[in-house]
Design an enzyme around this catalytic site. Structure first.
Site, short mmCIF file in Angstrom:
data_model
loop_
_atom_site.label_atom_id
_atom_site.label_comp_id
_atom_site.label_asym_id
_atom_site.label_seq_id
_atom_site.Cartn_x
_atom_site.Cartn_y
_atom_site.Cartn_z
N TYR A 8 -1.90 -0.16 10.66
CA TYR A 8 -2.04 -0.75 9.32
C TYR A 8 -0.82 -0.42 8.47
O TYR A 8 -0.26 -1.31 7.79
CB TYR A 8 -3.31 -0.22 8.66
CG TYR A 8 -3.49 -0.67 7.23
CD1 TYR A 8 -3.93 -1.95 6.94
CD2 TYR A 8 -3.22 0.20 6.17
CE1 TYR A 8 -4.10 -2.37 5.62
CE2 TYR A 8 -3.38 -0.21 4.85
CZ TYR A 8 -3.82 -1.49 4.58
OH TYR A 8 -3.98 -1.90 3.27
N SER A 57 0.84 -1.19 0.00
CA SER A 57 0.00 0.00 0.00
C SER A 57 0.87 1.24 0.00
O SER A 57 1.99 1.22 0.53
CB SER A 57 -0.89 0.01 1.25
OG SER A 57 -1.54 1.25 1.41
#
Length: 253
Positions: free
Chosen positions: A154, A141
């Site tokens: 995260y 990501s």
């Protein structure tokens, strides 16, 4: 019938979004697939689409945060096809809370799904990838490349995955095995909906993100294109490829 004709490809998180789009693109390129997901109904639907595109498909229904499923997934694939050429580590979970609201169970599950699963799937797949001179693509990501409130934990998992990509690629190059990551910005998938955000609020979030990503929200198909590129690029290994729609270098200070 395509660059990946008869190649054996594992795609995790294949029941929707990036994983489903990637599995379908490999199917169109002639691959033999093992698709993995937690939701039986959606995984069966995704597998059906791949079969309609001409692919042979094996379905593995299971949660990769459960450690025993990792070696089982690899073993089932080899039992079905006899080999592995490509491993796409796409499955993941998110919990977007500030650290002072983070619960340990949610924190642990993110690391089990987003870091432990790709690491040990790669470990168990490696003997087969050595034989096939295959490759791994980890779906990371853009959050690993920047700091933002409410996504610290995260982002930590994705930063760890990026480092695994670089480090494991250095271990695998001598075997002719390549390891890369794609780092997409925000993609319009079910991932956000699975976080329990109300639809109205979710649309507000998407509108704000459209402004942060000058080229717009990504589609799963656009990320899949990058994944297949990395699987095709025979001299590329150890990279983390941002697909950021302008997010990273357009941020306002």
């Amino acid at each position: 019938m395509g660059r990946f004709r008869n190649k054996v490809v594992i795609v995790t998180g294949a029941s929707s979004g990036i994983g489903e789009a990637t599995a379908l693109d490999f199917a169109k390129q002639g691959a033999r697939l093992c698709v993995c997901g937690r939701n039986k109904e959606r995984l069966i639907d995704a597998a059906k689409k791949c079969r309609e595109a001409g692919a042979e498909v094996h379905e593995f229904i299971g949660d990769l945060a459960e450690f025993d499923n990792l070696e089982l997934l690899i073993n089932e694939t080899v039992a079905k096809y006899g080999d592995i050429d490509v491993l796409i580590n796409n499955a993941g979970v998110g919990d977007f809370k500030p650290i002072d609201q983070m619960e340990v169970d949610a924190y642990d599950k993110m690391f089990m799904a987003n870091v432990r699963a790709p690491v040990f799937l790669s470990k168990y797949a490696l003997p087969h990838l050595k034989k096939s001179k295959g490759c791994i693509v980890n779906v990371s990501s853009c959050s690993s490349l920047m700091a933002s409130p409410h996504s610290v934990a995260y982002s930590m998992t994705k930063a760890a995955l990026d480092h695994f990509t670089r480090g494991f690629s250095s271990e695998c190059s001598a075997f002719g095995v390549r390891v890369n990551s794609v780092n997409p910005a925000v993609v319009a998938t079910r991932f956000a909906a699975q976080l329990g955000i109300p639809e109205e609020q979710l649309q507000q979030v998407y509108e704000a993100l459209k402004k942060a990503q000058p080229l717009g929200l990504l589609t799963s198909e656009q990320v899949s294109e990058a994944i297949l590129y990395l699987c095709s690029s025979e001299m590329t290994t150890g990279i983390t490829l941002p697909i950021d729609a302008g997010l990273i270098h357009s941020r306002k200070v």
